[in-house]
Design a protein around this motif. Structure first.
Motif, short mmCIF file in Angstrom:
data_model
loop_
_atom_site.label_atom_id
_atom_site.label_comp_id
_atom_site.label_asym_id
_atom_site.label_seq_id
_atom_site.Cartn_x
_atom_site.Cartn_y
_atom_site.Cartn_z
N PHE A 10 -50.15 -13.73 -30.92
CA PHE A 10 -51.11 -13.11 -32.07
C PHE A 10 -50.30 -13.60 -33.25
N THR A 11 -51.15 -13.72 -34.44
CA THR A 11 -50.71 -14.11 -35.59
C THR A 11 -50.44 -12.83 -36.53
N TYR A 12 -49.34 -13.12 -37.27
CA TYR A 12 -48.98 -12.11 -38.52
C TYR A 12 -48.51 -12.83 -39.66
N GLN B 24 -48.84 -17.82 -42.09
CA GLN B 24 -49.12 -17.09 -40.69
C GLN B 24 -48.08 -17.73 -39.69
N TYR C 159 -47.18 -6.10 -37.10
CA TYR C 159 -47.39 -5.67 -35.63
C TYR C 159 -46.66 -4.51 -35.49
N TYR D 36 -53.51 -3.59 -34.49
CA TYR D 36 -53.22 -4.93 -35.29
C TYR D 36 -53.11 -6.07 -34.45
N THR E 108 -56.35 -7.24 -32.81
CA THR E 108 -57.34 -7.65 -33.62
C THR E 108 -57.04 -9.22 -34.01
N HIS E 109 -55.68 -9.48 -33.93
CA HIS E 109 -55.12 -10.73 -34.51
C HIS E 109 -54.74 -11.90 -33.28
#
Length: 384
Positions: free
Chosen positions: A11-13, A32, A345, A375, A378-379
């Motif tokens: 995932f990205t954050y 990101q 996250y 989170y 979703t990502h």
């Protein structure tokens, strides 16, 4: 109970940490980044989780090693499963790295703790409820107002002491900083910090990792005069003889090895050779929580401390379970970043620190991470 699935979600954050060409972290513009979450699930619906950079757990590693060893097995047979994975490292260590071993082993510990509704540090022994933290700085940089001069290191150290830290560890300048490496600049930074914080705050130095013996000795002698607590990784750790020589010629404690492979086996060789005064191991670097505990027990048997390398849930669990560790490493810290703000996250950080400089061990089950699953879902950009 049997393990039914091993899955990885990438995932990205958002982050304001950037890496320079040598891999050292510095503050930067928000961008990101990617993180991988490993989920181990049993046929009874219990799960364990751990986090690592995606490059640590490429699909081949998950399929060829993790799933091959874990699927259909009892997660409580954690030591046997870890040993089986270690067996697969022969001929595959460039793929099944120590970091990858740690990734899967941490998830097993998390699963067991969540199943038993107990924190991992209690399962490991439960020695303490809180531990003093040292503030571990980022590497020196060329950012005005950051960590670009000895005086800026001193100014930041004053702020860390005001925040509650009882000890500070410096990471000084390394390439690609234009003037690095430079023993004289390292010494100037250490002197500036000592002058800023006074005689009662404990100080440590983790310098450039490839100095020569003579350069390391020069820095070490200066640290003795400044009453530093330890000297960390100033030379290539593959040269155990160089560290034995340095420890013999300095009164300041030499600590190590930090990044050397070989798990507890290589640390035993360092003790026998007299290459360090304090042993060093981190859950992420030696293949997991269990081998980190083995290193701590090895050190205790020889009357030595074992300082656990790195922050995070796994290292904190080990620190909470052992007697012969004085500090928790909290960082990496920089004037331009706010450490106490959790990553997107996570709902909260795992290592909040009080005003006296103590990190309190969490009573949350497993590794204690407060994961924001919504989170992550979703990502998520890929799911294996």
């Amino acid at each position: 109970m049997k393990i039914s699935s091993v899955e990885v979600s990438v995932f990205t954050y958002p982050t304001r940490r950037v890496s320079d060409s040598a891999g050292h972290s510095h503050p930067g513009e928000e961008s990101q980044a990617k993180m991988a979450m490993l989920t181990i699930t049993t046929d009874e619906g219990d799960c364990g989780y751990s986090f690592a950079p995606p490059e640590v757990v490429r699909p081949h590693v998950v399929n060829a090693f993790f799933r091959k060893v874990l699927i259909g097995q009892n997660p409580f047979d954690r030591e046997r499963l870890w040993q089986d994975l270690v067996h697969w490292q022969r001929g595959s260590a460039h793929q099944l790295t120590e970091r990858a071993l740690s990734f899967v082993e941490q998830a097993l510990w998390d699963l067991i703790g969540r199943k038993l509704k107990m924190p991992v540090h209690k399962l490991l022994g439960g020695f303490r409820e809180k531990v003093p933290a040292y503030g571990s700085t980022m590497c020196g940089d060329e950012l005005k107002g950051g960590l670009s001069t000895p005086d800026e290191f001193g100014q930041f150290a004053e702020k860390l002491v005001a925040r509650g830290y009882q000890a500070i560890k410096l990471h000084t300048w390394m390439p690609p900083v234009a003037f690095a490496p430079d023993p004289k600049m390292d010494i100037k930074a250490c002197a500036a910090v000592r002058e800023a914080v006074g005689p009662d705050i404990e100080l440590m130095l983790d310098g450039y990792h490839w100095y020569s013996r003579s350069q390391a000795l020069t820095i070490g002698k200066a640290l003795e005069k400044l009453n530093f607590a330890w000297f960390e990784e100033p030379m290539e750790e593959e040269s155990m003889a160089s560290y034995a020589w340095l420890a013999e010629n300095l009164s300041i404690d030499v600590i190590g090895p930090e990044s050397l492979g070989g798990k507890h086996h290589s640390r035993a060789d360092w003790v026998k050779a007299g290459a360090c005064d304090i042993l060093r191991a981190g859950a992420n670097g030696v293949g997991g929580i269990s081998p980190c505990m083995k290193v701590a027990s090895l050190a205790e048997a020889f009357g030595m401390d074992c300082e656990v390398h790195g922050n995070g849930a796994a290292s904190l669990a080990v620190v909470g379970a052992i007697r012969n560790c004085r500090w928790y490493e909290r960082g990496l810290l920089h004037p331009f970043l706010e450490y106490d703000e959790p990553a997107a996250y996570l709902n909260s950080i795992v290592d909040p620190m009080d005003e006296q400089g103590f990190v309190h061990l969490s009573d949350r089950p497993g590794l204690g991470e407060d994961i924001n699953f919504d989170y992550i879902e979703t990502h998520t950009v890929s799911h294996d």
